[in-house]
Every structure is written in structure tokens, then in C-alpha cells.
Design a protein around this motif. Structure first.
Motif, short mmCIF file in Angstrom:
data_model
loop_
_atom_site.label_atom_id
_atom_site.label_comp_id
_atom_site.label_asym_id
_atom_site.label_seq_id
_atom_site.Cartn_x
_atom_site.Cartn_y
_atom_site.Cartn_z
N PHE A 236 0.62 -1.14 0.19
CA PHE A 236 -0.03 0.14 0.42
C PHE A 236 0.44 1.26 0.12
N ARG A 237 2.03 0.84 0.63
CA ARG A 237 3.04 2.52 0.56
C ARG A 237 3.19 2.65 -0.67
N PHE A 238 3.46 1.36 -2.19
CA PHE A 238 3.61 2.44 -2.50
C PHE A 238 2.40 2.90 -3.93
N LEU A 239 0.88 2.91 -3.74
CA LEU A 239 -0.31 3.34 -4.16
C LEU A 239 -0.21 5.02 -2.96
N ILE A 240 0.47 5.07 -2.09
CA ILE A 240 -0.48 5.71 -1.03
C ILE A 240 1.06 7.12 -0.94
N PRO A 241 0.93 8.02 -1.40
CA PRO A 241 1.24 9.26 -0.58
C PRO A 241 2.50 9.02 -0.04
N PRO A 242 3.61 9.54 0.69
CA PRO A 242 3.55 9.85 1.96
C PRO A 242 3.34 11.04 2.98
N PHE A 243 2.83 11.74 2.25
CA PHE A 243 2.87 12.08 3.92
C PHE A 243 0.72 11.48 3.83
N ILE A 244 0.07 10.59 3.13
CA ILE A 244 -0.82 10.39 3.57
C ILE A 244 -1.06 8.89 4.13
N TRP A 245 1.06 8.07 3.72
CA TRP A 245 1.15 6.90 5.22
C TRP A 245 1.64 7.07 6.62
N LYS A 246 2.54 8.38 6.04
CA LYS A 246 3.52 8.32 7.20
C LYS A 246 2.55 9.35 8.40
N PRO A 247 1.86 9.48 7.92
CA PRO A 247 1.20 10.16 9.69
C PRO A 247 0.34 8.97 9.48
N MET A 248 -0.38 8.51 8.63
CA MET A 248 -0.48 6.77 9.84
C MET A 248 0.34 6.28 9.91
N LYS A 249 1.74 6.17 10.07
CA LYS A 249 2.42 5.76 10.40
C LYS A 249 2.55 5.77 12.08
N PHE A 250 3.05 7.18 12.11
CA PHE A 250 2.74 7.77 12.84
C PHE A 250 1.93 7.58 13.65
N PHE A 251 0.06 7.57 14.32
CA PHE A 251 -0.24 7.80 14.98
C PHE A 251 -1.30 6.29 14.84
N GLY A 252 -0.55 6.07 14.14
CA GLY A 252 -0.87 3.46 14.10
C GLY A 252 -2.29 3.83 14.25
N ILE A 253 -2.59 4.46 13.15
CA ILE A 253 -3.88 3.79 12.52
C ILE A 253 -4.53 3.39 11.31
N GLY A 254 -5.53 2.96 10.84
CA GLY A 254 -5.56 2.62 9.57
C GLY A 254 -4.79 0.86 9.23
N TYR A 255 -4.58 1.15 8.02
CA TYR A 255 -4.09 -0.12 7.88
C TYR A 255 -1.96 -0.46 7.97
N GLU A 256 -1.63 0.88 8.45
CA GLU A 256 -0.67 1.36 9.17
C GLU A 256 0.20 0.80 10.79
N LYS A 257 -1.64 0.39 11.31
CA LYS A 257 -1.16 -0.34 12.74
C LYS A 257 -0.98 -1.84 12.32
N ALA A 258 -2.32 -2.06 11.95
CA ALA A 258 -2.25 -3.83 11.75
C ALA A 258 -0.89 -3.79 10.21
#
Length: 529
Positions: A236-258
Motif C-alpha cells: 500500500f505504501r507504493f500506492l499511497i503518497p507518503p504525506f498520507i501513509w507516514k502520518p498513519m504510521k506515526f499515529f498508528g492508525i488504519g492499515y499502518e497499525k495492522a
């Protein structure tokens, strides 16, 4: 101050003014719409590849074809003459080309190798899972790891150890499991069984640990499921821009949490494996009695041979995860597609069986349960080797690879690539190009690999299934040995029948899994040896 009374003249002026403003807004809207349409048409005419939308880039087109991605990309590359430009979402920073041109592949993987590393873009997305392991490393870090690992993997000691562990696992577990499944008469997912086999095999051969995935009770293995989940979510990180997936990773939400949870399970397994081997080394003072890859590397460290590389626990952890990725997914998925193709091409199956029986005819009489193929016998299986190579041509285990451009460059086909661009070379598509393989490129024909009764290798840049150039797969020999032993042993004993109507379509992930697995039944085969 007195308000000016409303008059008919004032009312008419206000209405006229409003109509003028509205008309102007309408004209601007039409102009913007015209510009949007022009941009779409211009992108379509100049790019000759998939539609590149304003703002969103190629993403809408990709999502529209997400269930048939690899065939869609193949058609697009064919229309574009082998190469097309792409770009991602605005501010996402993704742009570059996709190519299936062997001259471009040779240039990137060999001629100008230094200018086309894995790159920061790739490493950032896989770092949580693969760390700084050999498949996620560049430059000196990659070179040092490869040098040490290559020396051990190509040693006669490791090859003999690999063959022995493969034979033991096949006959003590895999064939016993298949016999149980045959007696039950039920259909089962052959891809799942093969994934369990290759997972146990790579862990036993490379790390001296048997996870027990192939036990007769078909146990649930949290690590194996977590590993598959981690690779899929990383995509998913190849399909979603970093300004979206990096905050998701930082806050531990959505697919980044999984993803974080799955990676945690994977790393926990690897760290326990490393700790167990280090504890064993401390207990016995040496691991010279062990032949698995991890033990040999720890032994090098203990004896002072690793002059440049002093291996921390993280190095070994990353090594474990990287080699499991390479050894578990690739050969198991390749075998699944092979059995599916053989089922659809009975004449190929008959030729494989004739070859196996001709080789076994040189033996003294044995029952089928006693047949354990030797390295010499596996090397004689020319047609089986060709059939496996042909299967990998049509269904490569890794369908797409990516490189990042270090400095501005021009590829052999004239494509200009700027610094920071991502170049995707599509191995799946290359196997379906008639410019490379002829008009019958979509046909499953093992004969294309044989000349005068001998196997003839294809140019590695036409056939980048095992990568090519300096990064040519270190485990290629191990993979063929494993695939030939499993394929020959199963086909000798069973007729593999795919369930009628079963949909064997590729899954959109880093490895070419069958989306719905491979549902089969096995029928005992009468064997005359």
C-alpha cells in the motif's frame, strides 16, 4: 445616515451585475473544463500508456484495473512499444517510466548498474519489514552482505546440507501429508501446502530451525500468516503518497497499525531464532557441527574471519527475514503455477513422466515410497527443468521490480529519466512480449528451452526472473533443486487435478500468489520403476 431608497433602476442594475458575474464564472468553469479535457487528451496522445489524470496521476487508472493489474500493464506496454511514462498523485513525488524492453533492463542491471540502485523510495517502504537486509540494501552495505553470504551459499557444505534437509522434509513430512489428503478424498489448497513446505525448508536449511508448518494436523502458524500480511500491507505504501501513509504510521492508525503488528510478529520470530543459535554457540563454544547458513555466519564471526563485518543481532534478524521472503514465497508460488499449467497441458505432463521413468530405469527395482532423488538424477531432468523455466516465464514469482535513478540518464530506447525517477521493469510483461519470445509467447512450450536434447539458458536480460547482473539471485541453484525435487516426487506418485471452474488468477502483491489458492485433488498414480 439615510439609506438610499430601493428603486427599479437599482434593482435592474443589481440583476444585470449578478448575471454578468454568473456568466463570467460559467466561462471560467468551461475554460477549466476545457483545460482538463485538453490535459487528459494531451497526456494520452504523448504518453501512449495508461491515462495520467490531472492531480491524481496514474492512480485512478491503476485502481480501475486493480483486479487484473499485470495483464493491464502488459497490454499498455505492448501498445506503447515497450515503455511508457507514469506519475503518481500530485505532491506524492512518484514519477518515472515502466518498461519491458530488454535493452533498458540490461542497461539498468549491468551496463550502468551504479545509477539504478534500489533507492530511498523502495528502502523507506520496506525498511520496517526488511530492515537493512540484503534485498533492501544498496551500495557498500549490499556488497559486503552479498560477498559473505555468497561464499557460504555456494560452498559444497551448504549445498549438501540443503539437499539433505530437502530430502528429509519431503519424505518425512510433505509426502506423508499428501498421502493423508489423498486418503481423505477432499480437495485442498496446494499453494498453501507448498508455502508451508518452503517455509519449513528455508528455515531448516538456512537457520537450522523447523517451525513445523507441515505437521499432519495442519497447524496454524502465526508467523507465516503475519509474514504474508506484512508483505501485502507494505505494498500500500507504493500506492499511497507518503504525506498520507507516514502520518498513519506515526499515529498508528488504519492499515499502518495492522502492518506494525504483523511486522512485530515476524521480527519476534526472527529474533528468537537468532538468540537460540547464539545461545547454542555460547553453550558449545562452537557451531562447527552445524551446516545451516546462520550457524556458518555466526561461526565466521566467532573465529575472527568476519574482519569487516561484525554481525550485530539486527544484522542476523534482517538476514532471517530477507531470506524467508526469498525462500518461502518465490519457489512455492512458482510450483503452484507449474502444477496448474501441467494440469492444463497433459502432453507436457506425459513427457515429464517419461523422462523421470527413463532416469529411474537405471536404478535397481524400488517401490515408489523408497525413491529419493539424488542430485545427479535431478541434474538429468532436462525437460522438467525446461518446463519449470517456461512456467516462470509466464508466471514469474516476482512480477515487477523497481529501480530509482541516481542521476539524469537516457535509456537505450531513448527514454529520458530524471534523478529521483522510479523505473519499473515488468518481468511478467516481458514473458508475454512477442518481440522477445515470438508469436507463440502466450503458449506453454517447454521445448523452446531445449536444443539437441540439452537445456539452453535464455539471455538473463530477456528472462529477468532471477534478477540479472550483479544482483543475480544467489539462491537460483537452490530454487531449481527444490522445485525439481518437489515436482518430480509429486508427479511420480500422483495425478494433480485442479478443481473444475477454479479461478487461478494472480493476486496483487509483491509475489505472484494465486488469488484464490490452487484447489486440487490428488489421484494415486500407478508407477512402473
Amino acid at each position: 445616515m439615510e439609506r438610499e431608497p430601493t428603486t427599479a433602476t437599482n434593482f435592474l442594475f443589481s440583476a444585470t451585475q449578478w448575471m454578468y458575474i454568473h456568466s463570467s464564472l460559467w466561462d471560467v468553469s468551461l475554460a477549466l473544463l476545457g483545460l482538463f479535457v485538453f490535459r487528459c487528451i494531451n497526456e494520452r496522445l504523448t504518453n501512449k500508456g495508461p491515462m495520467l489524470w490531472p492531480v491524481l496521476g496514474i492512480l485512478p487508472t491503476m485502481f480501475l484495473h486493480i483486479n487484473d493489474m499485470y495483464n493491464f500493464v502488459t497490454r499498455a506496454l505492448s501498445r506503447a512499444g515497450g515503455t511508457f511514462h507514469h506519475k503518481g498523485m500530485w505532491m506524492g513525488g512518484a514519477y518515472g517510466i515502466a518498461t519491458a524492453d530488454p535493452s533498458n533492463v540490461a542497461y539498468m542491471l549491468k551496463t550502468n548498474f551504479k545509477n539504478f540502485p534500489k533507492g530511498k523510495y523502495f528502502r523507506d517502504r520496506f525498511r520496517d519489514l526488511l530492515g537493512d537486509g540484503i534485498f533492501n540494501a544498496d551500495d557498500e552495505l549490499w556488497r559486503e552482505q552479498r560477498q559473505v553470504v555468497k561464499a557460504e551459499m555456494h560452498s559444497s557444505r551448504f549445498i549438501e546440507h540443503s539437499l539433505q534437509t530437502m530430502q528429509d522434509l519431503l519424505h518425512q513430512k510433505l509426502l506423508k501429508l499428501t498421502e493423508k489428503l489423498v486418503k481423505s478424498g477432499d480437495s485442498f489448497d496446494l499453494q498453501e501446502v507448498l508455502l508451508r513446505f518452503t517455509f519449513d525448508n528455508i528455515c531448516t536449511a538456512a537457520f537450522g530451525v523447523d517451525p513445523g508448518c507441515l505437521a499432519l494436523d495442519f497447524p496454524e502458524v502465526p508467523f507465516a500468516k503475519a509474514f504474508e500480511k506484512a508483505t501485502e500491507l507494505t505494498l500500500f505504501r507504493f500506492l499511497i503518497p507518503p504525506f498520507i501513509w507516514k502520518p498513519m504510521k506515526f499515529f498508528g492508525i488504519g492499515y499502518e497499525k495492522a502492518l506494525k503488528e504483523a511486522v512485530g510478529i515476524v521480527h519476534d520470530f526472527a529474533e528468537k531464532t537468532v538468540k537460540g543459535r547464539r545461545d547454542e554457540a555460547r553453550k558449545h563454544g562452537s557451531l562447527c557441527h552445524q551446516s545451516d547458513l546462520l550457524s556458518r555466519l555466526i561461526e565466521i564471526e566467532n573465529t575472527g574471519q568476519g574482519k569487516k563485518l561484525q554481525f550485530p543481532d539486527k544484522y542476523f534478524r534482517d538476514l532471517c527475514v530477507n531470506f524467508i521472503l526469498a525462500g518461502r514465497d518465490t519457489t512455492s508460488v512458482a510450483l503452484a503455477w507449474f502444477f496448474w499449467l501441467v494440469h492444463s497441458n497433459p502432453e507436457v505432463e506425459n513427457r515429464i513422466l517419461r523422462e523421470i521413468n527413463d532416469i529411474l530405469s537405471l536404478r535397481e527395482t524400488q517401490t515408489k515410497n523408497e525413491i529419493i532423488f539424488t542430485m545427479e538424477e535431478l541434474n538429468k531432468m532436462v525437460y522438467l527443468h525446461a518446463a519449470l523455466s517456461e512456467s516462470l516465464r509466464l508466471y514469474p514469482s516476482v512480477p515487477i521490480e523497481m529501480k530509482e535513478v541516481a542521476e539524469d540518464d537516457v535509456l537505450p530506447d531513448g527514454s529520458i529519466v530524471k534523478k529521483g525517477a522510479r523505473v519499473f521493469y515488468c518481468i511478467f510483461s516481458m514473458g508475454r512480449m512477442d518481440s522477445i519470445w515470438g508469436q507463440n509467447c502466450l503458449e506453454f512450450k517447454p521445448e523452446r528451452w531445449i536444443r539437441d536434447g540439452k537445456f539452453v539458458s535464455e539471455n538473463q536480460f530477456n528472462y529477468a526472473v532471477f534478477n540479472a547482473g550483479p544482483r543475480l539471485c544467489l539462491g537460483k541453484k537452490f530454487a531449481y533443486m527444490q522445485m525439481k525435487m518437489v515436482a518430480a516426487s509429486i508427479l511420480l506418485r500422483y495425478s494433480v487435478k485442479v478443481i473444475e471452474g477454479h479461478d487461478a488468477s494472480p493476486k496483487m502483491t509483491t509475489t505472484l500468489y494465486m488469488k484464490n489458492g490452487l484447489l486440487v485433488t490428488l489421484m494415486p498414480r500407478l508407477v512402473n520403476v
